[in-house]
Every structure is written in C-alpha cells, then in structure tokens.
Scaffold this motif. Sequence first.
Motif, mmCIF file in Angstrom:
data_model
loop_
_atom_site.group_PDB
_atom_site.id
_atom_site.type_symbol
_atom_site.label_atom_id
_atom_site.label_comp_id
_atom_site.label_asym_id
_atom_site.label_seq_id
_atom_site.Cartn_x
_atom_site.Cartn_y
_atom_site.Cartn_z
ATOM 1 N N LEU A 84 -6.148 -50.279 -138.268
ATOM 2 C CA LEU A 84 -5.811 -49.823 -136.920
ATOM 3 C C LEU A 84 -6.314 -48.396 -136.689
ATOM 4 C CD1 LEU A 84 -2.254 -51.387 -136.575
ATOM 5 C CD2 LEU A 84 -4.394 -52.152 -135.524
ATOM 6 N N HIS A 85 -6.258 -47.565 -137.732
ATOM 7 C CA HIS A 85 -6.791 -46.202 -137.666
ATOM 8 C C HIS A 85 -8.285 -46.253 -137.314
ATOM 9 C CE1 HIS A 85 -7.395 -42.024 -139.417
ATOM 10 N NE2 HIS A 85 -8.621 -42.508 -139.490
ATOM 11 N N GLU A 86 -9.034 -47.098 -138.045
ATOM 12 C CA GLU A 86 -10.473 -47.227 -137.782
ATOM 13 C C GLU A 86 -10.728 -47.815 -136.401
ATOM 14 O OE1 GLU A 86 -12.635 -45.834 -139.586
ATOM 15 O OE2 GLU A 86 -11.197 -45.343 -141.165
ATOM 16 N N LEU A 87 -9.832 -48.737 -136.000
ATOM 17 C CA LEU A 87 -9.971 -49.337 -134.678
ATOM 18 C C LEU A 87 -9.806 -48.266 -133.596
ATOM 19 C CD1 LEU A 87 -10.477 -52.227 -133.700
ATOM 20 C CD2 LEU A 87 -8.020 -52.447 -133.328
ATOM 21 N N GLY A 88 -8.931 -47.283 -133.865
ATOM 22 C CA GLY A 88 -8.747 -46.168 -132.935
ATOM 23 C C GLY A 88 -10.065 -45.437 -132.712
ATOM 24 N N HIS A 89 -10.736 -45.087 -133.829
ATOM 25 C CA HIS A 89 -12.056 -44.439 -133.715
ATOM 26 C C HIS A 89 -13.004 -45.338 -132.912
ATOM 27 C CE1 HIS A 89 -11.261 -41.308 -136.603
ATOM 28 N NE2 HIS A 89 -11.059 -42.129 -137.601
ATOM 29 N N SER A 90 -13.006 -46.631 -133.296
ATOM 30 C CA SER A 90 -13.998 -47.565 -132.751
ATOM 31 C C SER A 90 -13.853 -47.750 -131.248
ATOM 32 C CB SER A 90 -13.866 -48.926 -133.439
ATOM 33 O OG SER A 90 -13.950 -48.769 -134.824
ATOM 34 N N GLY A 131 -8.465 -41.695 -134.644
ATOM 35 C CA GLY A 131 -7.922 -42.367 -135.823
ATOM 36 C C GLY A 131 -6.599 -41.764 -136.263
ATOM 37 N N PRO A 132 -6.576 -40.445 -136.536
ATOM 38 C CA PRO A 132 -5.323 -39.808 -136.906
ATOM 39 C C PRO A 132 -4.230 -39.966 -135.837
ATOM 40 C CG PRO A 132 -7.139 -38.376 -137.486
ATOM 41 C CD PRO A 132 -7.726 -39.548 -136.749
ATOM 42 N N VAL A 133 -4.619 -39.968 -134.558
ATOM 43 C CA VAL A 133 -3.612 -40.157 -133.498
ATOM 44 C C VAL A 133 -2.956 -41.533 -133.641
ATOM 45 C CG1 VAL A 133 -3.331 -40.520 -131.001
ATOM 46 C CG2 VAL A 133 -4.591 -38.526 -131.839
ATOM 47 N N PHE A 177 -4.112 -36.662 -144.474
ATOM 48 C CA PHE A 177 -5.210 -36.730 -145.431
ATOM 49 C C PHE A 177 -6.567 -36.766 -144.716
ATOM 50 C CE2 PHE A 177 -8.094 -39.596 -147.819
ATOM 51 C CZ PHE A 177 -8.330 -38.767 -148.898
ATOM 52 N N ASN A 178 -6.629 -37.539 -143.638
ATOM 53 C CA ASN A 178 -7.889 -37.650 -142.901
ATOM 54 C C ASN A 178 -8.258 -36.390 -142.148
ATOM 55 O OD1 ASN A 178 -9.512 -40.262 -142.846
ATOM 56 N ND2 ASN A 178 -7.413 -40.972 -142.954
ATOM 57 N N MET A 179 -7.268 -35.533 -141.930
ATOM 58 C CA MET A 179 -7.571 -34.295 -141.216
ATOM 59 C C MET A 179 -8.041 -33.190 -142.172
ATOM 60 S SD MET A 179 -7.557 -34.716 -138.035
ATOM 61 C CE MET A 179 -7.526 -33.059 -137.359
ATOM 62 N N MET A 185 -14.412 -37.030 -143.836
ATOM 63 C CA MET A 185 -13.072 -37.146 -143.272
ATOM 64 C C MET A 185 -13.128 -36.782 -141.787
ATOM 65 S SD MET A 185 -12.159 -37.612 -146.294
ATOM 66 C CE MET A 185 -10.418 -37.647 -146.483
ATOM 67 N N ASP A 186 -12.125 -37.264 -141.060
ATOM 68 C CA ASP A 186 -12.076 -36.973 -139.624
ATOM 69 C C ASP A 186 -11.986 -35.476 -139.370
ATOM 70 O OD1 ASP A 186 -12.038 -39.701 -139.272
ATOM 71 O OD2 ASP A 186 -9.860 -39.785 -139.350
ATOM 72 N N GLY A 187 -11.283 -34.762 -140.270
ATOM 73 C CA GLY A 187 -11.133 -33.317 -140.112
ATOM 74 C C GLY A 187 -12.489 -32.605 -140.088
HETATM 75 ZN ZN LIG Z 1 -10.470 -41.714 -139.555
#
Ligand SMILES: [Zn+2]
Length: 402
Positions: A84-90, A131-133, A177-179, A185-187
Amino acid sequence: MKRMRSFRIGRLFGIPIELDLTFLVVLPLFAYLIGSSLGEYGRLLNEWLGPAAAVDVSALTGDTTLAFAVGSLAAIGLFTGVVLHELGHSLVAMRFGFPISSITLWLFGGVAQLTEMPEDWKQELYIAIAGPVVSVALGVISYAAFSVVAPVGGTAVAVVRFLLAYLAVMNVALAAFNMLPGFPMDGGRVLRALLARTRPYAQATQYAAEVGKLFAILLGLFGLFGGGGLFLVAIAFFIYIGASSEAQRTTMAAAFEGVAVSDIMTPRDDVRTVTIDTSIAELFSRMLSERHTGYPVVEGGRVVGVVTLDDAQSVREVERDAYTVGEVMSDQLHAVAPDADAMDALEQMQESGVGRLLVMDGENLVGLISRTDLMTALDIIKQRGALDAAGGERPTSVEQPN
Ligand SMILES: [Zn+2]
C-alpha cells in the motif's frame, strides 16, 4: 542486471504486483521471527502503547502452532502495508502522468518501478512523500481499530488486538525508516526535491547523494560499533550503493543531454551480421576475430533475431559444427529509434537486460548500439566537458543534432 527472478501475483489499479524470489525467503523468516518472539513483541507493544492499551501476552504464547499462525498473519499484514505504501507513490506518480511498470516486493521491502523519474521538484516531492503518508495513515487506522476492540474475551480477541497494535507501530516505523535521508529511500528523494527548488536538478542530486553517503557511513559505523547489528550495516551498504548509482544516473543523463542514438550508433554499413545458417563454430570464430559478443541475424534483408555469446555458449562444444545460429538465437528484437535519446537507449538496455539494441527506422535496420558504444561516448563527452572547462578547443567528432 537481468530481473527475471520475480513473478506476478495480481494487479491493483492496473499495476502488476510482483514477488521477487528473495521475498519468498523473507516472508517465512519474518513469520518465524515474529511468531517465536510474540511474548517479547507483546511486552514492547505494551510499553510503547501505554499500560492502558494492554496486549494480552499470556494468551498468545505457549501454543507453537498459534504463535506461527499469528507470526504469519503479522508478516502478511506488514507486507500488505508495504504494498500500500508503494501504491501511494504509484498513484500520485500516475496522476502526474508517469506510468508505473510494476510494484515488486523483494528482500528489503517494496519497489515501485517508475518508467521515468520526474525532474520537476514539486512532482518528485509529492510522489516521494505519498508512500510515508500512506504508512502513517495505516498506522493511525490500525491504532484506532486497536482502541475500538475491547480487551475482553478469548484468544481470538487477543490475536486481533496484537495484530492491530503490531501493525500500528510497524507502519509508523516503516514511514520513519523510509524518511531516512538517502537514496533510494523516500527521504533521499524528498531531500533532492527540496534542494532542487533553488538549484539545477543534477546539482541537487549530487548534494542529496553526498548527504545519503555520509548518512550511510554513520549508520554503518553505528551498526558495527554502536550495537546496531549487521542488519543495520546491510541497510547502510544498500543506501550507499543507492546514493552512488542515483548520482551516476543523473550525471550520465546530464552528459547525454541532446545526444541521440544516431550520433553514436554503429551505422548499418558497418554493422556485422550473421544469417540463420551460420554454424555456431563459425559464429565463435567471428566473435573472436571481430571481438563482438552479439550479432543481428539477417535473412533476406530483414532482421529476424539477435544472437549473443550467451546463446552460443548454450551449445556443447562437440556439437558446435552441427548447430546453427537459427537454433539458438533470440527472436525477440530489442529496438530503439535513431532519434531516441542516448540515455533512453541505456535505460532500455538496463531494463530488458540486454547489451545491445537494434536501431530501427520503422522496419529498417539503420544501425546497432551497444552498451560499450554508450560508455565510450560517455567517456568522450566527459573529456570534452573537461576540455571546455579548461578553456580547450572543442573537438567536433561527436555531432550534435539541432
Ligand atoms: Zn517509499
């Protein structure tokens, strides 16, 4: 690197969801690790979420089958959160018009494969932060659900409460972690987007990559000497590599700016070809004398396939006179248009795991471009850049279109 180690499990919003083989090791491992330390997790969750929000540890431990079942559910829940995190980015990327070729789950979690990267800082920022959101939202929803389920009743309630508490904490941890401020990483992307507000994209990437490398070194040292453990060292290594390759990719894209495939390809007249009747033995001697590792296979003036050293090696040595190119060649043609960007050609090679592309103008073969051609051209362009910077004469051997 060729990525054929993954298989498809389904689609979400039209995006193929794929599992990498490494993931199939990670899932049972996580199920086992969680299942075998439910007591410890339960106590930690109780500590973090406060004594009022108690997870019934005693109801979960003792039964091995139950423990492994809970571990499996927790692991599946965790990786669903990753998808779902990746789906957010996508979904945000797709809104901006960037197609997503797939979402892949592998050793270190999930990757959404963007076919191209946005260079607009606002778009990159929104895509990276999405993703992080989503993860934080999942954490909040899990915690809300956890608070709603009353801590009374039997084992089933204890299991549900444990899972919700676990997912609440893990999704927030996943977001944090992703930030971390390093590619991939997303960060790292958020940092680049913010840096790119006031600087050229390539420079912002360099700065963000430097921050990522520095951070990776600190993280690695902490893993080695600060008791963080080997997993942290592995993550640090991963971030370091990610920072380097992102910096390299952007440098190449900048160097190849305005260079088309037709500028650096081997033109049709100089392309060496073989026919389907060429024997493997002959192919080997051609490869040796011409020092090429791949040839277009031409039949009646038309390209019908490509044969490479790998294909030729699949034939046993004693049979190399009996077998012909037609029997081992690949008839899948990886082609690029002559007016395509050199950088696109390179990315296409990386994506499809091939070392050369046919340059086709419609149905006609007009040339061949190999990874070596691109690397040589890159070296020359970089040297020319260095000359420019030193005030030297600009060689005109590489023609610029327009
Ligand atoms: Zn991410």
